[in-house]
Design a protein around this motif. Structure first.
Motif, PDB file in Angstrom:
ATOM      1  N   SER A   1       0.805  -1.233   0.000  1.00  0.00           N
ATOM      2  CA  SER A   1       0.000   0.000   0.000  1.00  0.00           C
ATOM      3  C   SER A   1       0.827   1.267   0.000  1.00  0.00           C
ATOM      4  N   ALA A   2       2.077   1.179   0.473  1.00  0.00           N
ATOM      5  CA  ALA A   2       2.868   2.407   0.674  1.00  0.00           C
ATOM      6  C   ALA A   2       4.043   2.449  -0.300  1.00  0.00           C
ATOM      7  N   ARG A   3       4.159   3.541  -1.011  1.00  0.00           N
ATOM      8  CA  ARG A   3       5.297   3.771  -1.882  1.00  0.00           C
ATOM      9  C   ARG A   3       5.694   5.240  -1.793  1.00  0.00           C
ATOM     10  N   GLY A   4       6.965   5.491  -1.832  1.00  0.00           N
ATOM     11  CA  GLY A   4       7.465   6.860  -1.770  1.00  0.00           C
ATOM     12  C   GLY A   4       8.007   7.310  -3.110  1.00  0.00           C
ATOM     13  N   SER A   5       9.105   8.052  -3.049  1.00  0.00           N
ATOM     14  CA  SER A   5       9.710   8.585  -4.270  1.00  0.00           C
ATOM     15  C   SER A   5      10.255   7.463  -5.136  1.00  0.00           C
ATOM     16  N   ALA A   6      10.278   7.664  -6.442  1.00  0.00           N
ATOM     17  CA  ALA A   6      10.958   6.736  -7.342  1.00  0.00           C
ATOM     18  C   ALA A   6      12.452   6.800  -7.062  1.00  0.00           C
ATOM     19  N   ALA A   7      13.164   5.703  -7.351  1.00  0.00           N
ATOM     20  CA  ALA A   7      14.581   5.598  -6.980  1.00  0.00           C
ATOM     21  C   ALA A   7      15.436   6.753  -7.490  1.00  0.00           C
ATOM     22  N   PRO A   8      15.365   7.138  -8.793  1.00  0.00           N
ATOM     23  CA  PRO A   8      16.217   8.254  -9.259  1.00  0.00           C
ATOM     24  C   PRO A   8      15.920   9.561  -8.531  1.00  0.00           C
ATOM     25  N   LEU A   9      14.629   9.817  -8.279  1.00  0.00           N
ATOM     26  CA  LEU A   9      14.258  11.034  -7.571  1.00  0.00           C
ATOM     27  C   LEU A   9      14.758  10.990  -6.133  1.00  0.00           C
ATOM     28  N   ALA A  10      14.681   9.802  -5.525  1.00  0.00           N
ATOM     29  CA  ALA A  10      15.154   9.651  -4.151  1.00  0.00           C
ATOM     30  C   ALA A  10      16.642   9.975  -4.060  1.00  0.00           C
ATOM     31  N   ARG A  11      17.425   9.470  -4.988  1.00  0.00           N
ATOM     32  CA  ARG A  11      18.872   9.733  -4.976  1.00  0.00           C
ATOM     33  C   ARG A  11      19.137  11.224  -5.134  1.00  0.00           C
ATOM     34  N   ALA A  12      18.370  11.882  -5.988  1.00  0.00           N
ATOM     35  CA  ALA A  12      18.554  13.321  -6.191  1.00  0.00           C
ATOM     36  C   ALA A  12      18.218  14.094  -4.916  1.00  0.00           C
ATOM     37  N   ARG A  13      17.176  13.665  -4.231  1.00  0.00           N
ATOM     38  CA  ARG A  13      16.792  14.340  -2.984  1.00  0.00           C
ATOM     39  C   ARG A  13      17.862  14.137  -1.912  1.00  0.00           C
ATOM     40  N   ILE A  14      18.457  12.948  -1.872  1.00  0.00           N
ATOM     41  CA  ILE A  14      19.533  12.685  -0.902  1.00  0.00           C
ATOM     42  C   ILE A  14      20.732  13.583  -1.193  1.00  0.00           C
ATOM     43  N   ASP A  15      21.068  13.722  -2.468  1.00  0.00           N
ATOM     44  CA  ASP A  15      22.182  14.604  -2.846  1.00  0.00           C
ATOM     45  C   ASP A  15      21.919  16.033  -2.371  1.00  0.00           C
ATOM     46  N   GLN A  16      20.687  16.491  -2.586  1.00  0.00           N
ATOM     47  CA  GLN A  16      20.347  17.854  -2.189  1.00  0.00           C
ATOM     48  C   GLN A  16      20.417  18.016  -0.666  1.00  0.00           C
ATOM     49  N   TYR A  17      19.947  16.996   0.078  1.00  0.00           N
ATOM     50  CA  TYR A  17      20.000  17.046   1.546  1.00  0.00           C
ATOM     51  C   TYR A  17      21.442  17.140   2.029  1.00  0.00           C
ATOM     52  N   GLN A  18      22.318  16.347   1.444  1.00  0.00           N
ATOM     53  CA  GLN A  18      23.732  16.394   1.840  1.00  0.00           C
ATOM     54  C   GLN A  18      24.315  17.775   1.588  1.00  0.00           C
ATOM     55  N   SER A  19      23.964  18.347   0.455  1.00  0.00           N
ATOM     56  CA  SER A  19      24.476  19.684   0.134  1.00  0.00           C
ATOM     57  C   SER A  19      23.940  20.725   1.105  1.00  0.00           C
ATOM     58  N   ASP A  20      22.649  20.650   1.399  1.00  0.00           N
ATOM     59  CA  ASP A  20      22.029  21.634   2.299  1.00  0.00           C
ATOM     60  C   ASP A  20      22.573  21.522   3.721  1.00  0.00           C
ATOM     61  N   GLU A  21      22.817  20.289   4.190  1.00  0.00           N
ATOM     62  CA  GLU A  21      23.239  20.060   5.571  1.00  0.00           C
ATOM     63  C   GLU A  21      24.751  20.041   5.734  1.00  0.00           C
ATOM     64  N   GLY A  22      25.469  20.018   4.625  1.00  0.00           N
ATOM     65  CA  GLY A  22      26.933  19.995   4.699  1.00  0.00           C
ATOM     66  C   GLY A  22      27.471  18.699   5.267  1.00  0.00           C
ATOM     67  N   ILE A  23      26.831  17.571   4.915  1.00  0.00           N
ATOM     68  CA  ILE A  23      27.297  16.270   5.402  1.00  0.00           C
ATOM     69  C   ILE A  23      27.549  15.348   4.217  1.00  0.00           C
ATOM     70  N   ALA A  24      28.260  14.278   4.476  1.00  0.00           N
ATOM     71  CA  ALA A  24      28.524  13.292   3.430  1.00  0.00           C
ATOM     72  C   ALA A  24      28.162  11.914   3.959  1.00  0.00           C
ATOM     73  N   LEU A  25      27.170  11.317   3.333  1.00  0.00           N
ATOM     74  CA  LEU A  25      26.774   9.968   3.703  1.00  0.00           C
ATOM     75  C   LEU A  25      27.601   8.957   2.910  1.00  0.00           C
ATOM     76  N   CYS A  26      27.946   7.842   3.543  1.00  0.00           N
ATOM     77  CA  CYS A  26      28.604   6.775   2.795  1.00  0.00           C
ATOM     78  C   CYS A  26      27.562   6.071   1.935  1.00  0.00           C
ATOM     79  N   GLU A  27      28.011   5.213   1.052  1.00  0.00           N
ATOM     80  CA  GLU A  27      27.095   4.577   0.107  1.00  0.00           C
ATOM     81  C   GLU A  27      26.066   3.703   0.830  1.00  0.00           C
ATOM     82  N   GLU A  28      26.493   3.027   1.912  1.00  0.00           N
ATOM     83  CA  GLU A  28      25.537   2.208   2.671  1.00  0.00           C
ATOM     84  C   GLU A  28      24.429   3.073   3.262  1.00  0.00           C
ATOM     85  N   GLN A  29      24.814   4.217   3.804  1.00  0.00           N
ATOM     86  CA  GLN A  29      23.813   5.113   4.388  1.00  0.00           C
ATOM     87  C   GLN A  29      22.865   5.645   3.322  1.00  0.00           C
ATOM     88  N   ARG A  30      23.407   5.974   2.147  1.00  0.00           N
ATOM     89  CA  ARG A  30      22.553   6.440   1.047  1.00  0.00           C
ATOM     90  C   ARG A  30      21.557   5.349   0.658  1.00  0.00           C
TER      91      ARG A  30
END
Length: 731
Positions: A296-325
């Motif tokens: 029943s539950a679905r969120g962002s599509a995978a490519p959009l999710a990756r783009a949002r993660i990139d933007q979050y890292q840029s906004d927060e000034g952090i770097a997630l490792c690949e496992e965390q991403r």
């Protein structure tokens, strides 16, 4: 034990809920204060009290009553006092004088055998006479019931509860089927009911006994070992040993209970699993609801999710490792996901990122099984988090939650931390309250000890293979500087820890005897670590022991730590409970869920104290036998006499009870113990409770033995199989 024959002069206090009373009595020329469960005993009555003398620091000498026999008063003055006390409805002081003046020492016999003669007294009409007669009969019956219950070796506290539940039918219940008490009266287990049944002359082969005993074996397996079910053959063997009856009687009882719906046989399981109905329903429902939630539950599509993660890292000034991403992406694209990993692998950072992204879509709810875990979650993310019990709003009677299918949680995403502590019943309640379309992310360390309650939920969810799982393995830079984190991972891999290095936070004090181990652990917890690190020994330092019994076990260490950190003092109130003494200022833990107890926190109020809650005794009222506990989250709860049975000293905790907690410093006495306890995952769980320093006191060989012992005690559960069955396409 001593016996005192006396007359009650005054009922100074009585708790009408449980019968706890303070009586002033006269024995010959001596005046005595007697305390205990003494319901229905009134002024003027002659009582035979059995108990022990004690000295209260404030109230002086008192006689603590363990049992009593009451007889109606005999002399005119005693009869008048009894009738004037209000024990018999419809009679006050003036009427009592008239009755005694008219009937003298025959007044009691008259009320029992010829109550119609009350009409001979001016001012008493037929209606009032009936009321007086009915009240006197009720008092007489109550007295007889209490004497009957005591004659069957039922403690006064329990007798009061039994009478409160069954009233005048209590004697019939005891005579016919005392095993009914197990389901109907809090505090009565199978062993207590069995003792009552023996006193009542019920034979060991009674069908009531055998059926109750079978349920006891299943319940005990859940509470002691975390089993959701038992294989039929093992249940039969355990029941034969527990009940000492013929194998055929157990098998007949099983058949009757399965046919009658009191047990469930899962004939499709390879070991013919037998469940209590609540456990069977919980396991099936968890699998079915998770399947439905995934769909029943679905969120962002995978490519959009990756783009949002990139933007979050840029906004927060952090770097997630690949496992965390990967973990964050799974949480915001999947209906249900799991993040697992050891200490220092970035679970909390991943949660913070998930919350930051999911908040843009709607409300995110954060929760954990314990108050301490919820507070850590809130501090780390900057968002409010709460215990699962508070989230689900316990309300009503029994163990129901106000949040359920009819009144679900309203959230776009729910994130639950410390999933290793989740048992099958709490998981069922959580899923029942989640709306279709809500995304659920579960976070936990699968290598820790499993939940105290029944089930192996996190491991089964992972091994079921139907829910996306992201494993975090990389230790991040700051965490990697802590030998607590490094050694946790070394131990988990079966490698010896690095100890006593320069500028380290992981030490061992090697001792060659259990006596030296105990003394070193006590010194570390009470003096050396607090002085060296500026810690509060009561709040910041926690001793953890693998076992409850033994010289270095929880029970012994608690008594020793209490004597050092909170010794008895003149004027400091305390309550004696069995072998334990609870004292003002003691550190305590709630050891069983109590959904009814009321608490306050400033202007806020609510109900419930839960297994694992830690607090301090901040008030004791010896007169009313009550105590007040302030928990570490600020809740203040008051425990009436008898309620303190749910509290244990918490200066030393078992490793199992420490789950979900974190402490500035942890001291672990290790010398020896049974192989089933001294395991790798127990040691791993113990050291990961520490934030700043771990010190092991004892034998280094014991540490090595625990690391080699990678035995994980199997729990009987089938959630992983049910998940696969639920996910399989229809045939």
């Amino acid at each position: 034990m001593q016996t005192v024959d006396c007359v009650v002069e005054e009922v100074a206090y009585r708790n009408e809920l449980n019968g706890w009373s303070v009586l002033r009595v006269r024995s010959g020329r001596e005046h005595i204060v007697a305390v205990g469960i003494l319901p229905f005993v009134g002024e003027g009555e002659r009582v035979l009290l059995t108990g022990e003398w004690g000295e209260h620091p404030t109230y002086g000498s008192r006689f603590a009553v363990s049992s009593f026999e009451a007889a109606l008063p005999e002399t005119k003055s005693e009869i008048e006092r009894y009738l004037a006390s209000g024990a018999v409805k419809g009679i006050g002081p003036a009427t009592a004088r008239l009755i005694v003046k008219k009937f003298g020492s025959d007044a009691i016999r008259m009320l029992d055998a010829e109550p119609e003669r009350l009409l001979d007294i001016e001012g008493i009409g037929p209606k009032r006479a009936r009321r007086i007669a009915d009240s006197f009969k009720e008092q007489r019956d109550l007295r007889e019931i209490m004497i009957f219950l005591q004659s069957h070796e039922i403690p006064l506290t329990l007798a009061a509860r039994i009478f409160k539940r069954f009233g005048m039918a209590a004697a019939d219940v005891i005579r016919s089927n005392p095993y009914l008490l197990v389901d109907e009266v809090y505090g009565v287990g199978f062993k207590t009911a069995d003792k009552i049944a023996r006193a009542a002359g019920i034979p060991p082969e009674s069908e009531y006994r055998v059926q109750c005993g079978v349920r006891y074996v299943l319940t005990d397996a859940a509470q002691a070992m975390g089993h959701v079910y038992l294989p039929e053959a093992e249940l039969l063997d355990r029941a034969v040993r527990a009940l000492s009856v013929d194998h055929s009687l157990i098998r007949n009882a099983l058949t009757n209970m399965i046919v009658g719906g009191r047990l469930v046989l899962d004939a499709g399981s390879p070991d013919r699993a037998i469940y209590l109905p609540s456990a069977y329903d919980a396991e099936r429902e968890v699998a079915d609801r998770l399947k439905a939630l995934q769909r029943s539950a679905r969120g962002s599509a995978a490519p959009l999710a990756r783009a949002r993660i990139d933007q979050y890292q840029s906004d927060e000034g952090i770097a997630l490792c690949e496992e965390q991403r990967d973990a964050v992406a799974a949480a915001i694209t999947e209906g249900v996901s799991i993040i697992t990993g050891g200490p220092g692998t970035g679970k909390t950072t991943s949660i913070k990122c998930i919350v930051g992204l999911a908040t843009l879509e709607g409300e995110v709810v954060l929760a954990a099984p314990t108050g301490r875990a919820a507070k850590r979650m809130s501090d780390a993310t900057g968002c409010p988090a709460m215990t699962l019990h508070r989230l689900l709003e316990y309300g009503g009677e029994g163990s129901a939650f106000a949040r359920n299918e009819e009144r679900p949680l309203e959230a776009k995403m729910i994130v639950v931390d410390e999933m290793s502590m989740m048992d099958i019943h709490l998981m069922r309640s959580l899923l029942a309250a989640i709306l279709p379309g809500t995304r659920l992310t579960m976070v936990g360390d699968a290598d820790q000890l499993p939940s105290v309650g029944a089930g192996n939920v996190l491991r089964d969810l992972i091994e079921g293979g139907t829910i996306p799982v992201v494993r975090l393995n990389e230790i991040h830079r700051q965490a990697g500087e802590s030998m607590i984190v490094v050694n946790a991972h070394r131990i988990n891999r079966g490698e010896p820890p690095v100890m006593n290095g320069k500028a380290t936070d992981f030490f061992i004090e090697r001792k060659d005897s259990v006596e030296a181990t105990v003394e070193a652990a006590l010194d570390l917890a009470t003096t050396r670590l607090p002085e060296y690190m500026g810690l509060d020994p009561m709040r910041d330092v926690q001793m953890l022991s693998p076992a409850k019994r033994g010289d270095a076990g929880v029970w012994s260490m608690n008594r020793l730590l209490q004597s050092r950190l909170n010794p008895p003092e003149r004027g400091k109130p305390e309550l004696v409970r069995g072998d334990a003494t609870l004292r003002l200022g003691d550190k305590v833990m709630q050891i069983k869920n109590d959904y009814q107890i009321e608490w306050k926190r400033g202007a806020e109020s609510g109900t419930g104290a839960f297994n694992g809650d830690i607090g301090w005794i901040t008030a004791i009222d010896r007169e009313d036998m009550e105590l007040e506990v302030t928990f570490d989250d600020g809740r203040v709860a008051r425990y009436e006499e008898g309620g303190a049975e749910a509290l244990d000293l918490a200066y030393c905790l078992s490793v199992h009870k420490s789950q979900g907690c974190e402490f500035e410093a942890v001291v672990i006495p290790l010398f020896s113990g049974p192989p089933m306890l001294m395991t790798r995952n127990l040691l791993y769980t113990a050291i990961t409770r520490a934030k700043r320093i771990v010190v092991i006191a004892g034998r280094e060989g014991c540490v090595a033995q625990m690391i080699r012992n990678n035995r994980i005690v199997a729990r009987y559960s089938a959630l992983d199989r049910r998940l696969r069955e639920a996910a399989a396409p229809p045939a």
